[in-house]
Design a protein around this motif. Structure first.
Motif, mmCIF file in Angstrom:
data_model
loop_
_atom_site.group_PDB
_atom_site.id
_atom_site.type_symbol
_atom_site.label_atom_id
_atom_site.label_comp_id
_atom_site.label_asym_id
_atom_site.label_seq_id
_atom_site.Cartn_x
_atom_site.Cartn_y
_atom_site.Cartn_z
ATOM 1 N N LEU A 1 -33.327 -2.429 64.579
ATOM 2 C CA LEU A 1 -32.231 -1.537 64.345
ATOM 3 C C LEU A 1 -32.444 -0.184 63.459
ATOM 4 C CD1 LEU A 1 -29.288 -4.049 64.794
ATOM 5 C CD2 LEU A 1 -29.779 -2.278 66.270
ATOM 6 N N LEU A 2 -32.970 -0.835 62.177
ATOM 7 C CA LEU A 2 -33.272 0.303 60.965
ATOM 8 C C LEU A 2 -34.039 1.394 61.415
ATOM 9 C CD1 LEU A 2 -33.157 -1.639 57.633
ATOM 10 C CD2 LEU A 2 -31.686 0.432 58.206
ATOM 11 N N THR A 3 -35.225 1.028 62.039
ATOM 12 C CA THR A 3 -36.290 1.939 62.589
ATOM 13 C C THR A 3 -35.763 2.869 63.670
ATOM 14 O OG1 THR A 3 -37.485 0.328 63.529
ATOM 15 C CG2 THR A 3 -38.251 0.821 61.492
ATOM 16 N N ALA A 4 -34.834 2.148 64.835
ATOM 17 C CA ALA A 4 -34.284 2.931 65.542
ATOM 18 C C ALA A 4 -33.305 4.115 65.274
ATOM 19 C CB ALA A 4 -33.463 1.861 66.553
ATOM 20 N N LYS A 5 -32.875 3.893 63.965
ATOM 21 C CA LYS A 5 -31.808 4.816 63.484
ATOM 22 C C LYS A 5 -32.615 5.789 62.904
ATOM 23 C CE LYS A 5 -28.002 1.988 61.832
ATOM 24 N NZ LYS A 5 -27.205 1.646 60.771
ATOM 25 N N ALA A 6 -33.831 5.566 62.180
ATOM 26 C CA ALA A 6 -34.911 6.342 61.729
ATOM 27 C C ALA A 6 -35.292 7.161 62.813
ATOM 28 C CB ALA A 6 -35.886 5.859 60.990
ATOM 29 N N ARG A 7 -35.851 6.745 63.865
ATOM 30 C CA ARG A 7 -36.114 7.534 65.121
ATOM 31 C C ARG A 7 -35.103 8.639 65.479
ATOM 32 N NH1 ARG A 7 -36.902 7.732 70.722
ATOM 33 N NH2 ARG A 7 -38.849 8.301 71.443
ATOM 34 N N ALA A 8 -33.928 8.274 65.538
ATOM 35 C CA ALA A 8 -32.819 8.945 66.056
ATOM 36 C C ALA A 8 -32.784 9.977 64.723
ATOM 37 C CB ALA A 8 -31.445 8.151 65.942
ATOM 38 N N LEU A 9 -32.975 9.785 63.674
ATOM 39 C CA LEU A 9 -32.958 11.059 62.410
ATOM 40 C C LEU A 9 -33.993 11.954 62.822
ATOM 41 C CD1 LEU A 9 -31.855 12.320 60.066
ATOM 42 C CD2 LEU A 9 -33.239 10.653 58.623
ATOM 43 N N LEU A 10 -35.294 11.346 63.049
ATOM 44 C CA LEU A 10 -36.438 12.137 63.214
ATOM 45 C C LEU A 10 -35.939 13.176 64.417
ATOM 46 C CD1 LEU A 10 -39.985 10.995 62.838
ATOM 47 C CD2 LEU A 10 -39.388 12.542 64.842
ATOM 48 N N ASP A 11 -35.277 12.806 65.437
ATOM 49 C CA ASP A 11 -35.162 13.509 66.556
ATOM 50 C C ASP A 11 -33.813 14.329 66.433
ATOM 51 O OD1 ASP A 11 -36.056 14.271 69.133
ATOM 52 O OD2 ASP A 11 -34.462 12.798 70.028
ATOM 53 N N ILE B 1 -39.225 16.053 58.504
ATOM 54 C CA ILE B 1 -39.933 14.841 58.833
ATOM 55 C C ILE B 1 -40.987 15.374 59.718
ATOM 56 C CG2 ILE B 1 -39.992 12.862 59.899
ATOM 57 C CD1 ILE B 1 -37.171 12.431 59.108
ATOM 58 N N LYS B 2 -40.759 16.252 60.516
ATOM 59 C CA LYS B 2 -41.405 16.761 61.685
ATOM 60 C C LYS B 2 -42.790 17.702 60.971
ATOM 61 C CE LYS B 2 -38.562 16.578 65.507
ATOM 62 N NZ LYS B 2 -37.725 17.421 66.503
ATOM 63 N N ARG B 3 -42.327 18.374 59.971
ATOM 64 C CA ARG B 3 -43.352 19.212 59.064
ATOM 65 C C ARG B 3 -44.299 18.154 58.409
ATOM 66 N NH1 ARG B 3 -40.443 22.276 54.891
ATOM 67 N NH2 ARG B 3 -42.680 22.854 54.299
ATOM 68 N N THR B 4 -43.556 16.949 58.043
ATOM 69 C CA THR B 4 -44.486 16.005 57.172
ATOM 70 C C THR B 4 -45.553 15.379 58.326
ATOM 71 O OG1 THR B 4 -42.635 15.424 55.836
ATOM 72 C CG2 THR B 4 -44.359 13.808 56.087
ATOM 73 N N GLU B 5 -45.026 15.334 59.312
ATOM 74 C CA GLU B 5 -46.067 14.586 60.554
ATOM 75 C C GLU B 5 -47.004 15.663 60.757
ATOM 76 O OE1 GLU B 5 -44.639 11.908 63.969
ATOM 77 O OE2 GLU B 5 -42.970 13.335 63.776
ATOM 78 N N VAL C 1 -44.832 18.085 51.256
ATOM 79 C CA VAL C 1 -43.630 18.633 52.116
ATOM 80 C C VAL C 1 -42.332 17.885 51.853
ATOM 81 C CG1 VAL C 1 -42.869 18.806 54.423
ATOM 82 C CG2 VAL C 1 -45.273 18.907 54.055
ATOM 83 N N LEU C 2 -42.375 16.537 51.338
ATOM 84 C CA LEU C 2 -41.198 15.715 50.942
ATOM 85 C C LEU C 2 -41.070 15.421 49.451
ATOM 86 C CD1 LEU C 2 -40.546 13.174 53.716
ATOM 87 C CD2 LEU C 2 -39.257 15.504 53.454
ATOM 88 N N THR C 3 -40.148 15.385 49.004
ATOM 89 C CA THR C 3 -40.077 15.100 47.573
ATOM 90 C C THR C 3 -39.463 13.623 47.376
ATOM 91 O OG1 THR C 3 -37.850 15.679 47.259
ATOM 92 C CG2 THR C 3 -39.555 17.313 46.663
ATOM 93 N N VAL C 4 -39.399 12.948 46.440
ATOM 94 C CA VAL C 4 -38.885 11.489 46.425
ATOM 95 C C VAL C 4 -37.393 11.768 46.496
ATOM 96 C CG1 VAL C 4 -38.425 9.721 44.795
ATOM 97 C CG2 VAL C 4 -40.830 10.714 44.948
ATOM 98 N N GLY C 5 -36.771 12.730 46.093
ATOM 99 C CA GLY C 5 -35.288 12.947 46.286
ATOM 100 C C GLY C 5 -34.923 13.060 47.625
ATOM 101 N N ASP C 6 -35.842 13.849 48.576
ATOM 102 C CA ASP C 6 -35.416 14.184 49.788
ATOM 103 C C ASP C 6 -35.556 12.480 50.671
ATOM 104 O OD1 ASP C 6 -35.338 16.574 49.771
ATOM 105 O OD2 ASP C 6 -37.515 17.053 50.055
ATOM 106 N N LEU D 1 -38.895 5.641 56.133
ATOM 107 C CA LEU D 1 -37.407 5.956 56.321
ATOM 108 C C LEU D 1 -36.523 4.980 56.271
ATOM 109 C CD1 LEU D 1 -37.314 8.975 58.832
ATOM 110 C CD2 LEU D 1 -37.093 9.115 56.153
ATOM 111 N N ALA D 2 -36.955 3.675 56.839
ATOM 112 C CA ALA D 2 -36.427 2.432 56.650
ATOM 113 C C ALA D 2 -36.547 1.509 55.771
ATOM 114 C CB ALA D 2 -36.755 1.500 58.191
ATOM 115 N N ASP D 3 -37.268 2.044 54.610
ATOM 116 C CA ASP D 3 -37.569 1.204 53.521
ATOM 117 C C ASP D 3 -38.222 0.032 53.700
ATOM 118 O OD1 ASP D 3 -37.827 0.497 50.480
ATOM 119 O OD2 ASP D 3 -35.769 -0.078 50.630
ATOM 120 N N GLY D 4 -39.418 -0.019 54.739
ATOM 121 C CA GLY D 4 -40.009 -1.286 54.944
ATOM 122 C C GLY D 4 -41.875 -1.232 54.622
#
Length: 328
Positions: free
Chosen positions: A266-276, A13-17, A205-210, A39-42
Motif C-alpha cells: 500500500l505504501l509503495t503503491a501510493k508512492a507510485r501514484a505520486l510519481l505518476d 522524481i522523474k528528473r531524478t530517474e 536533483v532532490l534535497t533532503v527537505g524535498d 519515498l515509502a521509507d523502506g
C-alpha cells in the motif's frame, strides 16, 4: 495538498530517474522501484550476480539525492561493532572517559554489500537500524540520520561461505529486487561508459527537505476501499489455508506473507501514484509493486524447490485469479 504540488513532486522524481540513468545503463525497472522504496521509507534487498553495477547504482543514487553514503563489505569475520560503532576510552589528564565512535551504519544511504557473507550475529546488528532507525550500544541509544535507508546485496548463485538471511530479517526489507543481465545494446553502452571513459557528470536533483516532504505526501494519498481490499486479498492469498489461495499457493507455499507485506504494497503503491502525478491509488499501482513486496516473504516448500518454481510465478497466478476483485 494541491494538485499542482503533486505534479511538481512527480516532475522532480522523474528528473531524478533520468539523472540516475546517466550513470547507470539499463535497470530502469530497478531504479524505479528503489525510488518507490525511498519515498515509502523502506529498505531494499538487491539480488544479482557480481558485476551488474549494484554498488555503482547505490553511489549514483546518493549523488542524485544529495545523501551521505557509506558502504559495508560483509565478510565472515565482520563483527557487529564494525557496523554500529563502539565506545572508545579517551584519556584526559588523570581521568578516562568513554566516547562513542560511530560506525558506517550512520549515513543516510547504507550499502550492505554481500550481506549473506556475514554471520547471523553481525547480520542482526542491522535489524534495529533498519526497523527502528536507531543504534543501541551499552545503555545509550543513538538516532540515525534522516532520511535513512539500507540497500543490501546478495549473490543468488554462490552458497559456499554464506549465511542465508533469516525470515525475520528478510521481512524488514520493503522490496526484494532482481538485477538482470543487460541486453546487447545496454552492454555496448556500458562499455562506452566504462572502458572508453565516457562518463557523464551526475548532478543532485532532490534535497533532503524535498524527500522528507514527499514521504509525508505519500502517506496522505488516499486509497479506495476496492483497491485496498484487492491489495489485502493478495497478501492473505499467499497463505495456503486462505479462502483466496490458488492452486499454486496450496501446492508450493509453506508460509505466506506477513502484515508487513500489506504495509509495503500500500505504501509503495501510493508512492507510485505520486510519481505518476496522481492523488489516488489504482489497481495497476498495486500490481506493479506486488512481486517486489511479496517474493522474499513467501517460504516455499520442497516441491517448489525440486520443480524450480519461483515466488514470482506463484504471485502472478494469484494476481490473475484475483482479477475479478478489480471493481470500483
Amino acid at each position: 495538498m494541491q494538485v499542482e504540488d503533486i505534479k511538481e513532486y512527480s516532475t522532480k522524481i522523474k528528473r531524478t530517474e533520468e539523472e540516475i540513468a546517466k550513470g547507470i545503463i539499463g535497470q530502469r525497472n530497478v531504479i524505479h522501484h528503489i525510488l518507490l522504496a525511498i519515498l515509502a521509507d523502506g529498505n531494499v534487498l538487491l539480488e544479482g550476480v557480481p558485476g551488474l553495477g549494484k554498488t555503482q547504482l547505490v553511489k549514483t543514487l546518493a549523488k542524485v539525492m544529495d545523501l551521505n553514503f557509506s558502504r559495508i563489505q560483509f565478510t565472515p569475520d565482520l563483527m557487529p561493532t564494525d557496523i554500529t560503532g563502539t565506545n572508545l576510552i579517551i584519556k584526559e589528564g588523570d581521568r578516562n572517559r568513554f566516547q562513542f565512535e560511530k560506525g558506517p551504519v550512520f549515513a543516510n544511504l547504507v550499502l550492505a554489500d554481500e550481506i549473506n557473507r556475514a554471520t547471523p550475529k553481525t547480520q542482526s546488528a542491522l535489524l534495529e537500524a533498519m526497523q527502528e532507525k536507531t543504534v543501541t550500544v551499552g545503555n545509550h541509544t543513538y538516532e540515525l540520520p534522516k532520511p535513512y535507508m539500507v540497500l543490501a546485496t546478495q549473490n543468488p548463485i554462490e552458497n559456499e561461505g554464506t549465511y542465508p538471511l533469516p525470515e525475520a530479517q528478510l521481512d524488514r526489507f520493503l522490496f526484494k529486487l532482481l538485477i538482470e543481465f543487460p541486453s546487447l545494446e545496454e552492454l555496448k553502452q556500458i562499455m562506452h561508459l566504462t572502458v572508453e571513459g565516457q562518463q557523464e557528470q551526475i548532478q543532485p536533483v532532490l534535497t533532503v527537505g524535498d524527500l522528507m516532504e514527499m514521504r509525508q505526501v505519500v502517506r496522505d494519498i488516499p486509497v479506495s476501499a476496492a483497491v485496498e481490499e484487492y491489495a489485502l486479498a493478495l497478501v492473505i492469498g499467499t497463505h495456503p489455508d486462505s479462502e483466496y489461495a490458488v492452486k499454486e499457493v496450496k501446492q508450493y507455499v509453506l508460509e505466506g506473507a506477513s502484515p508487513r507485506a500489506a504495509q509495503a504494497i500500500l505504501l509503495t503503491a501510493k508512492a507510485r501514484a505520486l510519481l505518476d502525478g496522481r492523488y489516488n491509488v489504482s489497481f495497476d499501482d498495486i500490481d506493479d509493486v506486488a512481486k517486489a513486496a511479496l517474493r522474499h516473504r513467501l517460504a516455499l516448500n520442497f516441491d517448489a524447490l525440486s520443480e524450480n518454481i519461483v515466488a514470482d510465478t506463484i504471485i502472478a497466478a494469484l494476481q490473475e485469479a484475483l482479477n475479478g476483485r478489480k471493481t470500483v
